[in-house]
Design a protein around this motif. Structure first.
Motif, PDB file in Angstrom:
ATOM      1  N   TYR A 134      11.729  -3.958  -2.752  1.00  0.00           N
ATOM      2  CA  TYR A 134      10.645  -3.690  -3.688  1.00  0.00           C
ATOM      3  C   TYR A 134      11.194  -3.452  -5.087  1.00  0.00           C
ATOM      4  CZ  TYR A 134       7.317  -2.737   0.123  1.00  0.00           C
ATOM      5  OH  TYR A 134       6.501  -2.827   1.207  1.00  0.00           O
TER       6      TYR A 134
ATOM      7  N   ARG B 146       6.629  -1.355  -6.040  1.00  0.00           N
ATOM      8  CA  ARG B 146       5.633  -2.391  -5.800  1.00  0.00           C
ATOM      9  C   ARG B 146       6.125  -3.370  -4.762  1.00  0.00           C
ATOM     10  NH1 ARG B 146       6.144  -7.400  -8.068  1.00  0.00           N
ATOM     11  NH2 ARG B 146       3.872  -7.617  -7.936  1.00  0.00           N
TER      12      ARG B 146
ATOM     13  N   TYR C 252       1.864  -1.569  -9.581  1.00  0.00           N
ATOM     14  CA  TYR C 252       2.637  -0.770  -8.631  1.00  0.00           C
ATOM     15  C   TYR C 252       1.749  -0.187  -7.549  1.00  0.00           C
ATOM     16  CZ  TYR C 252       6.471  -1.598 -11.728  1.00  0.00           C
ATOM     17  OH  TYR C 252       7.435  -2.233 -12.462  1.00  0.00           O
ATOM     18  N   ASP C 253       2.237  -0.288  -6.320  1.00  0.00           N
ATOM     19  CA  ASP C 253       1.463   0.108  -5.147  1.00  0.00           C
ATOM     20  C   ASP C 253       1.716   1.547  -4.714  1.00  0.00           C
ATOM     21  OD1 ASP C 253       2.639  -3.021  -4.400  1.00  0.00           O
ATOM     22  OD2 ASP C 253       0.467  -2.686  -4.580  1.00  0.00           O
TER      23      ASP C 253
END
Length: 123
Positions: free
Chosen positions: A31, A98, A110-111
């Motif tokens: 990531y 992310r 961004y997660d």
């Protein structure tokens, strides 16, 4: 899945701090990661980002030459070395990740977000 930021504190102008971000719940080695910050009364802003491999780095102009982002995929950690700190660096700093190997400079990309760590630079 959690990101845990630490290392914030109170420092004088010109001082240094090192922020760390530990990931748990999954491996974030593939990531892209980064740091954002939010000062009191201001919008959240991009600080720095790093690609999944660590080969590509990007910094906001306001911190370029003073901050260094790095990652250790074996330890699932992210760091931000902050030198020559200024009062305008005072903010809550958030580590982010992310689902993707490349970084972006906008927050919605961004997660995962850490809870934030407060950095205060006194003049």
């Amino acid at each position: 899945v959690q990101l845990q930021a630490s290392g914030g504190g109170l420092v004088q102008t010109g001082g240094s701090l090192r922020l760390s971000c530990a990931a748990s719940g999954r491996t974030f080695s593939s990531y892209a990661k980064g740091w954002f910050r939010q000062a009191p009364g201001k919008e959240r802003e991009f600080v720095a980002a790093i690609s999944w491999s660590g080969e590509r780095l990007y910094y906001a102009d306001s911190v370029k030459g003073r901050f260094t982002i790095s990652r250790d995929n074996a330890k699932n950690t992210l760091s931000l070395q902050m030198n020559s700190l200024k009062p305008e660096d005072t903010a809550v700093y958030y580590c982010v990740a992310r689902r993707g190997t490349e970084y972006y400079t906008y927050a919605s990309a961004y997660d995962y977000w850490g809870q934030g760590t407060l950095v205060t630079v006194s003049s």
